[in-house]
Design a protein around this motif. Structure first.
Motif, mmCIF file in Angstrom:
data_model
loop_
_atom_site.group_PDB
_atom_site.id
_atom_site.type_symbol
_atom_site.label_atom_id
_atom_site.label_comp_id
_atom_site.label_asym_id
_atom_site.label_seq_id
_atom_site.Cartn_x
_atom_site.Cartn_y
_atom_site.Cartn_z
ATOM 1 N N LEU A 256 -2.651 -10.817 -6.211
ATOM 2 C CA LEU A 256 -2.037 -11.547 -7.320
ATOM 3 C C LEU A 256 -0.548 -11.225 -7.453
ATOM 4 C CD1 LEU A 256 -5.101 -11.075 -9.518
ATOM 5 C CD2 LEU A 256 -4.017 -13.285 -9.263
ATOM 6 N N LEU A 257 -0.207 -9.958 -7.235
ATOM 7 C CA LEU A 257 1.216 -9.597 -7.284
ATOM 8 C C LEU A 257 1.964 -10.249 -6.118
ATOM 9 C CD1 LEU A 257 0.998 -5.806 -8.290
ATOM 10 C CD2 LEU A 257 1.519 -7.735 -9.769
ATOM 11 N N ASP A 258 1.305 -10.340 -4.968
ATOM 12 C CA ASP A 258 1.911 -11.032 -3.822
ATOM 13 C C ASP A 258 2.220 -12.483 -4.190
ATOM 14 O OD1 ASP A 258 1.601 -8.756 -2.333
ATOM 15 O OD2 ASP A 258 0.000 -9.523 -1.039
ATOM 16 N N ASP A 259 1.245 -13.140 -4.832
ATOM 17 C CA ASP A 259 1.441 -14.529 -5.247
ATOM 18 C C ASP A 259 2.715 -14.665 -6.073
ATOM 19 O OD1 ASP A 259 -0.854 -15.467 -4.043
ATOM 20 O OD2 ASP A 259 -2.074 -15.389 -5.873
ATOM 21 N N VAL A 260 2.880 -13.741 -7.008
ATOM 22 C CA VAL A 260 4.011 -13.845 -7.938
ATOM 23 C C VAL A 260 5.326 -13.472 -7.266
ATOM 24 C CG1 VAL A 260 5.014 -12.846 -10.037
ATOM 25 C CG2 VAL A 260 2.581 -13.426 -9.960
ATOM 26 N N LEU B 218 20.627 -2.032 -4.551
ATOM 27 C CA LEU B 218 19.972 -0.724 -4.504
ATOM 28 C C LEU B 218 18.562 -0.836 -3.917
ATOM 29 C CD1 LEU B 218 21.108 0.692 -7.975
ATOM 30 C CD2 LEU B 218 21.970 1.347 -5.733
ATOM 31 N N ALA B 219 18.287 -1.982 -3.278
ATOM 32 C CA ALA B 219 16.980 -2.154 -2.631
ATOM 33 C C ALA B 219 16.919 -1.233 -1.419
ATOM 34 C CB ALA B 219 16.788 -3.603 -2.204
ATOM 35 N N VAL B 220 15.929 -0.384 -1.389
ATOM 36 C CA VAL B 220 15.784 0.562 -0.269
ATOM 37 C C VAL B 220 14.415 0.367 0.352
ATOM 38 C CG1 VAL B 220 15.825 2.981 0.429
ATOM 39 C CG2 VAL B 220 17.134 2.247 -1.567
ATOM 40 N N LYS B 221 14.420 0.175 1.657
ATOM 41 C CA LYS B 221 13.137 0.062 2.338
ATOM 42 C C LYS B 221 12.555 1.462 2.486
ATOM 43 C CE LYS B 221 11.013 -2.291 6.178
ATOM 44 N NZ LYS B 221 11.007 -3.688 6.533
ATOM 45 N N PRO B 222 11.399 1.723 1.863
ATOM 46 C CA PRO B 222 10.861 3.086 1.947
ATOM 47 C C PRO B 222 10.293 3.371 3.333
ATOM 48 C CG PRO B 222 9.313 1.670 0.774
ATOM 49 C CD PRO B 222 10.508 0.817 1.118
ATOM 50 N N GLU B 223 10.115 4.631 3.638
ATOM 51 C CA GLU B 223 9.375 5.014 4.843
ATOM 52 C C GLU B 223 7.935 4.524 4.662
ATOM 53 O OE1 GLU B 223 10.382 6.886 7.667
ATOM 54 O OE2 GLU B 223 12.337 6.310 6.840
ATOM 55 N N PRO B 224 7.233 4.249 5.756
ATOM 56 C CA PRO B 224 5.833 3.828 5.588
ATOM 57 C C PRO B 224 5.061 4.864 4.771
ATOM 58 C CG PRO B 224 6.495 3.637 7.880
ATOM 59 C CD PRO B 224 7.612 4.341 7.176
ATOM 60 N N PHE B 225 4.147 4.389 3.967
ATOM 61 C CA PHE B 225 3.342 5.300 3.144
ATOM 62 C C PHE B 225 1.912 4.783 3.070
ATOM 63 C CE2 PHE B 225 5.114 2.132 0.309
ATOM 64 C CZ PHE B 225 4.111 1.843 -0.605
ATOM 65 N N TYR C 55 9.925 -5.609 -4.314
ATOM 66 C CA TYR C 55 8.468 -5.531 -4.159
ATOM 67 C C TYR C 55 8.098 -5.619 -2.683
ATOM 68 C CZ TYR C 55 3.545 -6.947 -4.409
ATOM 69 O OH TYR C 55 2.188 -7.040 -4.232
ATOM 70 N N LYS C 56 8.724 -6.573 -2.005
ATOM 71 C CA LYS C 56 8.355 -6.853 -0.614
ATOM 72 C C LYS C 56 8.519 -5.623 0.288
ATOM 73 C CE LYS C 56 9.249 -10.080 3.103
ATOM 74 N NZ LYS C 56 10.268 -10.888 3.760
ATOM 75 N N GLN C 57 9.637 -4.919 0.102
ATOM 76 C CA GLN C 57 9.882 -3.760 0.960
ATOM 77 C C GLN C 57 8.800 -2.697 0.799
ATOM 78 O OE1 GLN C 57 13.896 -2.707 -0.141
ATOM 79 N NE2 GLN C 57 14.744 -3.714 1.659
ATOM 80 N N LYS C 58 8.335 -2.517 -0.407
ATOM 81 C CA LYS C 58 7.292 -1.503 -0.621
ATOM 82 C C LYS C 58 5.947 -2.012 -0.096
ATOM 83 C CE LYS C 58 9.521 0.133 -4.841
ATOM 84 N NZ LYS C 58 10.484 -0.989 -4.931
ATOM 85 N N ARG C 59 5.701 -3.273 -0.373
ATOM 86 C CA ARG C 59 4.426 -3.862 0.030
ATOM 87 C C ARG C 59 4.264 -3.821 1.549
ATOM 88 N NH1 ARG C 59 -0.109 -5.086 0.543
ATOM 89 N NH2 ARG C 59 -1.124 -7.023 -0.054
ATOM 90 N N GLU C 60 5.373 -4.109 2.256
ATOM 91 C CA GLU C 60 5.309 -4.130 3.723
ATOM 92 C C GLU C 60 5.107 -2.732 4.306
ATOM 93 O OE1 GLU C 60 7.994 -8.030 4.842
ATOM 94 O OE2 GLU C 60 8.922 -6.053 4.916
ATOM 95 N N GLN C 61 5.600 -1.730 3.604
ATOM 96 C CA GLN C 61 5.533 -0.374 4.154
ATOM 97 C C GLN C 61 4.270 0.377 3.708
ATOM 98 O OE1 GLN C 61 7.598 -0.853 6.488
ATOM 99 N NE2 GLN C 61 8.849 0.984 6.289
ATOM 100 N N GLY C 62 3.535 -0.212 2.800
ATOM 101 C CA GLY C 62 2.351 0.490 2.272
ATOM 102 C C GLY C 62 1.092 0.156 3.048
ATOM 103 N N ILE C 63 0.359 1.188 3.433
ATOM 104 C CA ILE C 63 -0.929 0.998 4.102
ATOM 105 C C ILE C 63 -2.005 1.367 3.086
ATOM 106 C CG2 ILE C 63 -2.419 1.775 5.997
ATOM 107 C CD1 ILE C 63 0.221 2.528 7.474
#
Lengths: 295, 330
Positions: free
Chosen positions: B101-105, B79-86, B116-124
């Protein structure tokens, strides 16, 4: 330092020096001027940490639970609400009155720490009382071994059921919408439960894995949590308002408890919990003339 | 560097929101959090939010995958969904540091958490510097500059009647270029802010704590704790979660949900043993995790000094006072 602070230090020192108690639980100054925080004094030379000021809102009764199995007595400072908390724990057979020494403090009401923080130190005098103190009906301790200072008048600053009058006027749909909004904020930190003197179960149903409630934080589960807790303390809630004060999400939890208290009054006669540890609980007994609308 | 008149902030956000979903700090029903921008939202820009923005990248409850079981057959669907950029607008430098720190973990040490990664990559991230930290703030004791967030895509800071904005990454430059109609060119440099008034001694803390696991001080520190989860759930760096099932008949969903080291159930093992049986062990875990274990593993402190736990702890169990108390232990 106010005169009462000097007096409570003197009392604590004497109790510890004479080894009448092995610990005194009171308040000390916390991080900022608007924080007074629980402190546990075991040595007579440490009594200088104790204070009594307008920010001692934390109800100490629940903290006594950690020391219920220790040898000897523990002394505790009690405002009106702490004292009712103690009665709650005695009535629920959690603590033994004989193992406690209660130092009563008539309470003029505590300042709202959040508002005082916003106003700053210079204007903190203008800060209103904590919501829980505005509706307090027993500022004087209802049980104590020694009383410090004179009893204060019950000012009745606000009718304790005033806030729920508006809620009662709502239609069922409006109520659902209102409470959904409130409990949608809930993060299930359980601060309301953990701070509550009536929440003294050995193991809470919400700590039994997912037996009764899923861990998922969502509308239905949050409301289920809030309702179950409200009903479980029904007739036992001492109205100290700690749940609402502790809630980091500002959920008006006391509205639930006040509504239930009001219903109990209407159904079974006037009752206030935590005044008498021997008296019958309105929901812990029955009379043949009890209303039976649902039968 | 660009500047934006304060009077045009609403227009700026509206324009940005027409291109990409924008989350802003708002006050809603008496509590502050990051929520999608709308014209009628109540922006909170004079202080940090009570709910940390980590919730946008790592929500409290998150579905992981669906499963179906029928006799010998079983199937699983992610159910991992890559969000639209935000865009996350107005994140404070402490909270931006918490993403590190969350990236580290979630992204290092050989495993990447896709959710986590999908949201992190799409977030500005547009960070809003603090000209004057709140009294509960102590980020600069941990080396965070309250007016700078090096990891943010855009750094923004208030200056009289305007905001000054500087792009710090390619994504940030592109976003500012897209919004150039709303912005004015500005020379000079971003102003510095004031330091925090609350301070703790940081240097050598990890080494100081390493031999303190069995110290009697923990029995003192824990006393007033009521073991609620407020501090952990409001903490921008706490990342513990539990994985659970919601099974209905032959199918179900696996989801994760924040968990807290403050709860007895957190370490309860099958068979009933609990290696952290009392609040002493639980409180010790929370502080040592932030101040010793995370620094040992990731060479970063596990606290960013946002002060949310100080503000909201029902009994004022204040991490800075705990650190001071720990420093006093020989």
């Amino acid at each position: 330092m106010n005169a009462q602070t000097a007096k409570i230090r003197e009392i604590a020192k004497e109790l510890l020096e004479k080894q009448e108690v092995q610990m005194v639980i009171g308040w000390e100054k916390g991080t900022f001027f608007y924080n007074s925080t629980p402190v546990f004094i075991t040595k007579p030379e440490d009594v200088e940490r104790l204070i009594w000021d307008e920010y001692c809102a934390v109800n100490l009764a629940k903290l006594l639970m950690d020391y219920r199995h220790v040898e000897g007595k523990v002394a505790l400072f009690v405002k009106g609400c702490d004292a009712r908390g103690i009665n709650r724990l005695i009535q629920d057979k959690v603590i033994d009155r004989g193992k406690t020494y209660l130092i009563g403090l008539p309470c003029p009401g505590m300042k709202d720490a959040g508002k005082a923080a916003e106003l700053g130190k210079d204007k903190a005098g203008e800060a209103p009382l904590e919501a829980k103190c505005l509706r307090c009906t027993h500022p004087n301790p209802v049980v104590y071994d020694v009383l410090v200072g004179e009893e204060v008048p019950v000012t009745g600053k606000e009718d304790r059921f005033a806030r729920i009058a508006d809620l009662e006027k709502m239609s069922p749909d409006e109520k659902f919408e209102y409470w959904s909004k409130q409990y949608d904020k809930c993060i299930r930190c359980y601060a309301c439960r953990n701070v509550c003197p009536a929440c003294n179960c050995r193991e809470c149903v919400f700590d039994q894995g997912q037996t009764w409630l899923e861990r998922a934080v969502e509308r239905g589960g949050n409301q289920f949590y809030g309702l179950v807790r409200a009903f479980h303390v029904a007739g036992r809630c001492i109205e100290c308002g700690e749940c609402e004060r502790a809630c980091p999400m500002d959920i008006p939890i006391m509205d639930l408890h006040h509504k239930i208290a009001k219903d109990i009054n209407e159904l079974f006669g006037d009752y206030e919990a935590g005044l008498d540890p021997e008296g019958p609980l309105p929901l812990g007994m029955y009379k043949t003339e009890d209303p039976e609308e649902f039968m | 560097m660009k500047s934006l008149s304060k009077a045009n902030l609403s227009q700026f956000l509206e324009t940005m929101n027409s291109k990409v979903r924008v989350y802003v700090p708002v006050e809603q029903d008496g509590v502050s959090r990051f929520a999608p921008w709308s014209q009628d939202c109540q922006l909170v820009l004079d202080r940090n939010t009570i709910n940390p923005p980590k919730r946008l990248f790592f929500p409290q409850t998150e579905e992981l995958y669906e499963y179906q079981v029928d006799k010998q057959d079983a199937s699983v669907k992610s159910l991992a969904v890559k969000p639209e950029p935000f865009v996350v607008f107005g994140m404070r430098p402490c909270d931006v540091q918490s993403l590190k720190l969350l990236d580290d973990v979630f992204l290092t040490k050989g495993y990447e958490d896709i959710y986590y990664k999908q949201k992190r990559e799409q977030g500005i991230v547009i960070s809003l510097g603090c000209p004057e930290p709140e009294e509960t703030c102590f980020c600069d004791s941990w080396g965070v500059n309250p007016a700078r967030a090096p990891l943010a895509d855009i750094m923004m800071i208030e200056s009289e009647d305007k905001y000054l904005l500087e792009a710090q990454t390619e994504a940030g430059e592109k976003l500012l270029a897209d919004l150039s109609g709303q912005l004015t060119d500005q020379s000079g440099e971003l102003p510095e802010g004031k330091p925090c008034s609350l301070k703790v001694k940081n240097e050598g803390l990890m080494e100081h704590l390493q031999p303190k696991f069995e110290d009697p001080v923990w029995a003192e520190i824990c006393r007033k704790c009521i073991n609620c989860g407020t501090c952990t759930y409001l903490c921008p760096t706490c990342y513990c979660f539990d994985i659970l099932n919601r099974t209905r008949g032959k199918q179900g969903v696996k989801y994760r949900c924040y968990d807290s080291c403050m709860y007895p159930e957190y370490t309860l093992m099958a068979g009933g043993h609990n290696p952290r049986p009392t609040k002493k062990e639980r409180v010790r875990q929370r502080f040592l995790h932030k101040l010793q274990y995370i620094p040992e593993r990731y060479q970063e402190l596990g606290c960013v000094g946002c002060g949310r736990c100080i503000k909201k702890c029902p009994v004022n169990l204040d991490i800075t006072r705990v650190i001071n108390q720990l420093w006093e232990v020989e």
